[in-house]
Design a protein around this motif. Structure first.
Motif, PDB file in Angstrom:
ATOM      1  N   ILE A 110       0.978  -1.223  -0.046  1.00 54.66           N
ATOM      2  CA  ILE A 110      -0.161  -0.111   0.037  1.00 54.66           C
ATOM      3  C   ILE A 110       0.869   1.479   0.129  1.00 54.66           C
ATOM      4  O   ILE A 110       0.451   2.278  -0.626  1.00 54.66           O
ATOM      5  CB  ILE A 110      -1.014   0.041   1.200  1.00 54.66           C
ATOM      6  N   LEU A 111       1.902   1.273   0.937  1.00 57.65           N
ATOM      7  CA  LEU A 111       2.878   2.448   0.759  1.00 57.65           C
ATOM      8  C   LEU A 111       3.452   2.499  -0.683  1.00 57.65           C
ATOM      9  O   LEU A 111       3.731   3.736  -0.958  1.00 57.65           O
ATOM     10  CB  LEU A 111       3.866   2.233   2.024  1.00 57.65           C
ATOM     11  N   ASN A 112       3.924   1.309  -1.286  1.00 59.29           N
ATOM     12  CA  ASN A 112       4.502   1.596  -2.613  1.00 59.29           C
ATOM     13  C   ASN A 112       3.474   2.275  -3.513  1.00 59.29           C
ATOM     14  O   ASN A 112       3.929   3.040  -4.456  1.00 59.29           O
ATOM     15  CB  ASN A 112       4.796   0.181  -3.011  1.00 59.29           C
ATOM     16  N   ILE A 113       2.238   1.862  -3.612  1.00 63.08           N
ATOM     17  CA  ILE A 113       1.210   2.181  -4.570  1.00 63.08           C
ATOM     18  C   ILE A 113       0.993   3.872  -4.523  1.00 63.08           C
ATOM     19  O   ILE A 113       0.592   4.549  -5.340  1.00 63.08           O
ATOM     20  CB  ILE A 113       0.110   1.726  -4.692  1.00 63.08           C
ATOM     21  N   GLN A 114       1.297   4.272  -3.109  1.00 62.51           N
ATOM     22  CA  GLN A 114       1.135   5.498  -2.723  1.00 62.51           C
ATOM     23  C   GLN A 114       2.395   6.533  -2.981  1.00 62.51           C
ATOM     24  O   GLN A 114       2.528   7.729  -2.689  1.00 62.51           O
ATOM     25  CB  GLN A 114       0.425   5.905  -1.399  1.00 62.51           C
ATOM     26  N   LEU A 115       3.508   5.713  -3.220  1.00 63.05           N
ATOM     27  CA  LEU A 115       4.957   6.340  -3.349  1.00 63.05           C
ATOM     28  C   LEU A 115       5.266   7.048  -2.185  1.00 63.05           C
ATOM     29  O   LEU A 115       6.135   8.128  -1.976  1.00 63.05           O
ATOM     30  CB  LEU A 115       4.777   7.614  -4.592  1.00 63.05           C
ATOM     31  N   PHE A 116       4.983   6.246  -0.895  1.00 68.09           N
ATOM     32  CA  PHE A 116       5.202   6.799   0.255  1.00 68.09           C
ATOM     33  C   PHE A 116       6.259   5.878   0.970  1.00 68.09           C
ATOM     34  O   PHE A 116       6.283   4.915   1.546  1.00 68.09           O
ATOM     35  CB  PHE A 116       4.015   6.706   1.239  1.00 68.09           C
ATOM     36  N   TYR A 117       7.660   6.018   0.530  1.00 65.39           N
ATOM     37  CA  TYR A 117       8.687   5.349   0.866  1.00 65.39           C
ATOM     38  C   TYR A 117       9.285   5.485   2.222  1.00 65.39           C
ATOM     39  O   TYR A 117      10.558   6.383   2.187  1.00 65.39           O
ATOM     40  CB  TYR A 117       9.805   5.399  -0.519  1.00 65.39           C
ATOM     41  N   VAL A 118       8.657   5.022   3.018  1.00 62.32           N
ATOM     42  CA  VAL A 118       9.377   5.496   4.556  1.00 62.32           C
ATOM     43  C   VAL A 118      10.166   4.424   5.023  1.00 62.32           C
ATOM     44  O   VAL A 118      10.660   4.517   5.999  1.00 62.32           O
ATOM     45  CB  VAL A 118       8.186   5.683   5.495  1.00 62.32           C
ATOM     46  N   PHE A 119       9.972   3.323   4.478  1.00 56.71           N
ATOM     47  CA  PHE A 119      10.929   2.242   5.017  1.00 56.71           C
ATOM     48  C   PHE A 119      12.282   2.385   4.464  1.00 56.71           C
ATOM     49  O   PHE A 119      12.633   2.674   3.391  1.00 56.71           O
ATOM     50  CB  PHE A 119      10.397   0.797   4.459  1.00 56.71           C
ATOM     51  N   PRO A 120      13.365   1.908   5.411  1.00 58.26           N
ATOM     52  CA  PRO A 120      14.755   2.013   5.000  1.00 58.26           C
ATOM     53  C   PRO A 120      15.267   1.005   4.167  1.00 58.26           C
ATOM     54  O   PRO A 120      16.525   0.435   4.511  1.00 58.26           O
ATOM     55  CB  PRO A 120      15.393   1.896   6.445  1.00 58.26           C
ATOM     56  N   PHE A 121      14.643   0.620   3.259  1.00 59.70           N
ATOM     57  CA  PHE A 121      14.941  -0.514   2.313  1.00 59.70           C
ATOM     58  C   PHE A 121      14.360  -0.443   0.642  1.00 59.70           C
ATOM     59  O   PHE A 121      13.441   0.134   0.799  1.00 59.70           O
ATOM     60  CB  PHE A 121      14.723  -2.142   3.077  1.00 59.70           C
ATOM     61  N   SER A 122      14.972  -1.267  -0.181  1.00 59.23           N
ATOM     62  CA  SER A 122      14.502  -1.249  -1.387  1.00 59.23           C
ATOM     63  C   SER A 122      12.991  -2.161  -1.425  1.00 59.23           C
ATOM     64  O   SER A 122      13.007  -3.177  -0.949  1.00 59.23           O
ATOM     65  CB  SER A 122      15.282  -1.752  -2.402  1.00 59.23           C
ATOM     66  N   PHE A 123      12.024  -1.498  -2.075  1.00 54.43           N
ATOM     67  CA  PHE A 123      10.822  -2.035  -2.055  1.00 54.43           C
ATOM     68  C   PHE A 123      11.003  -3.287  -2.720  1.00 54.43           C
ATOM     69  O   PHE A 123      10.105  -4.501  -2.311  1.00 54.43           O
ATOM     70  CB  PHE A 123       9.512  -1.018  -2.499  1.00 54.43           C
ATOM     71  N   TYR A 124      11.319  -3.270  -3.824  1.00 52.97           N
ATOM     72  CA  TYR A 124      11.182  -4.699  -4.838  1.00 52.97           C
ATOM     73  C   TYR A 124      12.035  -5.823  -4.115  1.00 52.97           C
ATOM     74  O   TYR A 124      11.046  -7.176  -4.167  1.00 52.97           O
ATOM     75  CB  TYR A 124      11.695  -4.380  -6.007  1.00 52.97           C
ATOM     76  N   PRO A 125      13.194  -5.956  -3.940  1.00 51.46           N
ATOM     77  CA  PRO A 125      13.334  -7.228  -3.050  1.00 51.46           C
ATOM     78  C   PRO A 125      13.136  -7.597  -2.070  1.00 51.46           C
ATOM     79  O   PRO A 125      12.619  -8.604  -1.812  1.00 51.46           O
ATOM     80  CB  PRO A 125      15.274  -6.604  -3.003  1.00 51.46           C
ATOM     81  N   ALA A 126      12.642  -6.354  -0.887  1.00 46.49           N
ATOM     82  CA  ALA A 126      11.849  -6.812   0.159  1.00 46.49           C
ATOM     83  C   ALA A 126      10.602  -7.440  -0.168  1.00 46.49           C
ATOM     84  O   ALA A 126      10.053  -8.244   0.483  1.00 46.49           O
ATOM     85  CB  ALA A 126      11.682  -5.457   1.096  1.00 46.49           C
ATOM     86  N   HIS A 127       9.728  -6.973  -0.953  1.00 47.93           N
ATOM     87  CA  HIS A 127       8.533  -7.500  -1.295  1.00 47.93           C
ATOM     88  C   HIS A 127       8.404  -8.919  -1.872  1.00 47.93           C
ATOM     89  O   HIS A 127       7.657  -9.782  -1.516  1.00 47.93           O
ATOM     90  CB  HIS A 127       7.778  -6.270  -2.347  1.00 47.93           C
ATOM     91  N   LEU A 128       9.500  -9.125  -2.729  1.00 46.97           N
ATOM     92  CA  LEU A 128       9.677 -10.428  -3.288  1.00 46.97           C
ATOM     93  C   LEU A 128      10.203 -11.493  -2.071  1.00 46.97           C
ATOM     94  O   LEU A 128       9.291 -12.540  -2.121  1.00 46.97           O
ATOM     95  CB  LEU A 128      10.916 -10.545  -4.335  1.00 46.97           C
TER      96      LEU A 128
END
Length: 434
Positions: free
Chosen positions: A153-171
């Protein structure tokens, strides 16, 4: 052995205060049947989300240079096929389903977690090694679900508050969650079926508040030992959760559908209206955000073709080449999509000009952009050879706007939006590795 039993018995009789004590939980609605209803919905919804998510991974063609955002994935990043260009709408549908269904099921997931929350505070935490394993899998299941939904949900809102890359972490998070989900389903499916059969859904939907009674005591401890008087019926809970899901669906599905429904997508991450004219459609990343300036796209701009016969082409020279127009969708990993009419030069013609045979060469596309993760992308030989794959110069009969990729951008049927590179500066053709 007796000492361990004595310790376990003592711990059971002396739980910490608060949620670790069974009498803390008093909702008369909690029970195996209600939990199973929510679980039944998720049992069908989560595999669809998982499959469409893995399809999205395949759409990036991670076997090609540059494209893999998870280089240390190992066997977790397997794919079964090269991503096709037919049908052109496939990625639009699969990613739209992935995002919209995920948003829609968020209410159901939260309701399911509410229904089983007493299990998270069972005391003692584990009475045997087998129970310890089950509890660990439960933590992975709940933690994985929360992680995947929240970061998605944060990714689709472009709200990158997490301290890691979304793509590998989501996989990686997806595989952890799916492993725990499979184990959980294998263990709980028989119990879920028995619980669903214990009560009639139609009967519960007709049961009024004053007739609502707690479920019979269950060995899992979901039914409270001393329930309070109900303030809502089970049909009220189901209506609330179902209504929230339908509302979320209604406020998000419009971003995947062209026409009047787009204005209903209040949850769309980039808004719904982009101004009048042919360029009135979704902009994911603006030129300003990507460090592209008007000076970069002045008449001095040249497209570099790298291959056996290198070439440099101005925009005027590109416009003098045979142009083709196709109505093609563009779809983003964030769930939005739209179909527009694109005009430009076929990538196959540019490949021939660079001295390579379409169908026998891949291409590395490089952008003028100075920021972001996708300033470069590789396209497969099949994508280059498809006659609908264009270096687009115009859209809907007008020149591209700067935010839409002027002076030239890539449009490939069925490719993820980030591979339809904007502000193209160089196309490097090279023989396919296959």
């Amino acid at each position: 052995m007796s000492d361990r039993k004595n310790v376990t018995a003592w711990l059971r009789e002396h739980p910490p205060p608060g949620p670790f004590r069974p009498e803390f939980w008093r909702s008369p609605l909690r029970g195996p049947w209600l939990t199973s209803v929510f679980g039944f919905v998720l049992l069908f919804g989560i595999p669809i989300i998982a499959i469409t998510g893995l399809v999205s991974y395949a759409a990036y063609d991670p076997q090609l240079p540059i494209n893999d955002t998870t280089p240390e994935k190992g066997w977790l990043g397997f794919y079964l096929f090269d991503w096709p260009t037919h049908p052109a709408w496939l990625y639009r549908v699969t990613q739209g389903v992935h995002v919209v269904l995920g948003l829609t099921l968020t209410s159901v997931l939260l309701a399911k977690l509410w229904s089983v929350i007493p299990k998270l505070f069972t005391w003692p935490p584990a009475r045997s090694p087998a129970e310890a394993v089950e509890r660990a899998s439960l933590l992975l299941l709940v933690g994985g679900a929360v992680f995947e939904f929240v970061t998605g949900i944060l990714n689709i809102q472009l709200f990158y508050v997490f301290p890691f890359s979304f793509y590998p972490a989501h996989l990686y998070g997806a595989w952890i969650f799916l492993a725990a989900f499979v184990v959980h389903v294998a263990v709980k499916l028989p119990k879920m079926i028995r619980s669903l059969r214990s009560r009639s859904l139609l009967h519960e939907l007709r049961t009024r508040l004053e007739e609502t009674r707690p479920e019979p005591p269950d060995p899992d401890g979901l039914v409270p030992p001393s329930p309070a008087e109900p303030t809502m019926s089970r049909r009220g809970v189901l209506a609330f959760v179902g209504g929230a899901s339908l509302l979320t669906l209604g406020l998000s599905v419009g971003q995947t559908i062209d026409g009047p429904l787009r204005r209903t997508a209040l949850l769309a991450p980039h808004g719904r209206v982009y101004g009048p004219g042919p360029n009135d459609f979704q902009v994911n990343k603006s030129a300003t955000a990507m460090g592209v300036h008007l000076a970069d796209t002045s008449p001095a701009w040249r497209l570099e073709l790298a291959g056996p016969h290198p070439a440099r082409l101005s925009r005027a020279e590109l416009l003098a080449m045979p142009l083709h127009t196709y109505a093609l969708p563009i779809a983003c990993v964030e769930g939005w999509s739209t179909e527009q009419s694109w005009t430009g030069v076929r990538l196959a013609d540019l490949a021939r000009l660079a001295g390579v045979v379409p169908g026998m060469a891949e291409v590395l596309v490089e952008s003028l952009q100075r920021g972001g993760s996708f300033s470069r992308a590789s396209l497969s030989a099949g994508q280059v050879a498809d006659p609908r794959s264009l270096l687009a110069l115009r859209v809907n009969g007008a020149d591209l706007s700067l935010d839409h990729g002027y002076p030239a951008r890539i449009i490939v049927p069925n490719a993820p939006g980030v591979h339809n590179t904007k502000w193209v500066r160089e196309l490097s053709f090279h023989p396919t590795a296959k």
